[in-house]
Motif scaffolding. Sequence first.
Motif, PDB file in Angstrom:
ATOM      1  N   MET A  17       0.829  -1.206   0.000  1.00  0.00           N
ATOM      2  CA  MET A  17       0.000   0.000   0.000  1.00  0.00           C
ATOM      3  C   MET A  17       0.864   1.258   0.000  1.00  0.00           C
ATOM      4  SD  MET A  17      -3.078   1.125   2.537  1.00  0.00           S
ATOM      5  CE  MET A  17      -3.825  -0.465   2.321  1.00  0.00           C
ATOM      6  N   GLU A  18       1.414   1.572  -1.151  1.00  0.00           N
ATOM      7  CA  GLU A  18       2.301   2.734  -1.233  1.00  0.00           C
ATOM      8  C   GLU A  18       1.980   3.550  -2.483  1.00  0.00           C
ATOM      9  OE1 GLU A  18       6.244   1.355  -1.197  1.00  0.00           O
ATOM     10  OE2 GLU A  18       5.890  -0.174   0.317  1.00  0.00           O
ATOM     11  N   ASN A  19       0.725   3.439  -2.945  1.00  0.00           N
ATOM     12  CA  ASN A  19       0.401   4.112  -4.195  1.00  0.00           C
ATOM     13  C   ASN A  19       0.333   5.620  -4.014  1.00  0.00           C
ATOM     14  OD1 ASN A  19      -1.788   3.990  -2.565  1.00  0.00           O
ATOM     15  ND2 ASN A  19      -3.245   3.607  -4.191  1.00  0.00           N
ATOM     16  N   ASP A  20       0.761   6.306  -5.020  1.00  0.00           N
ATOM     17  CA  ASP A  20       0.777   7.762  -5.002  1.00  0.00           C
ATOM     18  C   ASP A  20      -0.634   8.289  -5.265  1.00  0.00           C
ATOM     19  OD1 ASP A  20       1.404  10.357  -5.069  1.00  0.00           O
ATOM     20  OD2 ASP A  20       2.887  10.226  -6.647  1.00  0.00           O
ATOM     21  N   PRO A  21      -1.172   9.063  -4.331  1.00  0.00           N
ATOM     22  CA  PRO A  21      -2.544   9.556  -4.500  1.00  0.00           C
ATOM     23  C   PRO A  21      -2.647  10.726  -5.470  1.00  0.00           C
ATOM     24  CG  PRO A  21      -1.630  10.417  -2.478  1.00  0.00           C
ATOM     25  CD  PRO A  21      -0.573   9.500  -3.069  1.00  0.00           C
ATOM     26  N   VAL A  22      -1.507  11.185  -6.003  1.00  0.00           N
ATOM     27  CA  VAL A  22      -1.514  12.433  -6.779  1.00  0.00           C
ATOM     28  C   VAL A  22      -2.398  12.326  -8.011  1.00  0.00           C
ATOM     29  CG1 VAL A  22      -0.099  14.008  -8.124  1.00  0.00           C
ATOM     30  CG2 VAL A  22       0.711  13.196  -5.912  1.00  0.00           C
ATOM     31  N   GLU A  45     -10.060   8.192  -4.129  1.00  0.00           N
ATOM     32  CA  GLU A  45      -9.570   6.812  -3.998  1.00  0.00           C
ATOM     33  C   GLU A  45     -10.488   5.806  -4.686  1.00  0.00           C
ATOM     34  OE1 GLU A  45      -9.245   6.351   0.182  1.00  0.00           O
ATOM     35  OE2 GLU A  45      -7.323   7.374   0.313  1.00  0.00           O
TER      36      GLU A  45
END
Lengths: 184, 184
Positions: free
Chosen positions: B1-6, B72
Amino acid sequence: MENDPVQAIAMRLKIEREARGWSLAELAERSGVSKAMISKIERNEASPTATVLGRLSGAFGLPLSVLLALAERAQERVALQAEQPVWTDPETGYTRRAVSPANSPLELLDVSLPSGVRVPYPASAFAFQHQQIWVLSGRLDFQEGTVMHHLTEGDCLLLGPPADCVFFNPGKEPARYVVALTRR
Amino acid sequence: MENDPVQAIAMRLKIEREARGWSLAELAERSGVSKAMISKIERNEASPTATVLGRLSGAFGLPLSVLLALAERAQERVALQAEQPVWTDPETGYTRRAVSPANSPLELLDVSLPSGVRVPYPASAFAFQHQQIWVLSGRLDFQEGTVMHHLTEGDCLLLGPPADCVFFNPGKEPARYVVALTRR
DNA sequence: AATAATCGTCTTCTATAGTGGACGAAAAAA
DNA sequence: TTTTTTCGTCCACTATAGAAGACGATTATT
């Protein structure tokens, strides 16, 4: 509605980190964010970018929106059910609801564990926090280090010193239980 | 769980802005963020700080956590009730639940309006979007510009050109209604 | 007590977030 | 068509987010 979320985020990040017993260096290693920057954010001296917030929430295993929702509830006294942040593991269907208004020294979590699902918890996530598990309905096999506890409806377990733990639901119905924990 | 929310944030911000028919300049004025920066964020060329995200979500009238929750859900196909973002106006008890998975051209909102509560909506929030209001239960007096509509259970209203609107519940029970709208 | 880790903060430096204004394209107005 | 307005992007510049490492303070080891 134009309040700056920076202060609320600062408080929440510190709570999440300390609840896990992590030092700045450990969180830095887990998240990939420098400990200097984490220190600044926690002390309200910097406004983190979305990228950094994503890395930090990832290190905590929380969706970013949940972390923010917890931060926003900092000054609330009452937490209506409709407002309580819920997050679901898409793979297992495990759901977790934050019942208590945030920033309280005593926190209550309402957890639902589907039949047959196994959820491991590393010892590091428990350090320095005292907690109990109270089963509301269904069955729960709780492995605490090398010890196995078989819990059923109404049972309540006081956790010992930090250890690697596993939650498992051996029943055919969902297991619903309360996790109650105190900080420090 | 390290996805970039940008990237998800970028898409969501553009959707929220265009749904309101706002230009970059108008959103810049409302939020206090320069239009150049908004342009960069929407095109995924910058990672906004928490401060900027707070200003933007404030301009949209959304809590930051809700904006993030909507972002999300961008790639989801199914929206479980427990995962649907809900926000509540603390003063009136007015609650609003985003039913549809985000980024769909057709959006469904599940709204509950307590007895006696009045909620105004400026014309600018409706520009360039086509929408209907369908009452599920209770009563709803809907003022559209200078025209007043009295709606009860089962009634459905097609909105005309943008106008200042007011939602009011004249009954003694909460009014529950669906807002269905399309983009562009 | 002396040594050695470990903690959070501070310092220096670089990358980039953020602003104000200019620019060309497209749409609206004349 | 020509003019005018409005749109989103690009440019130059400033402010600050973020990284790497040093520093004093505290706590654990011996």
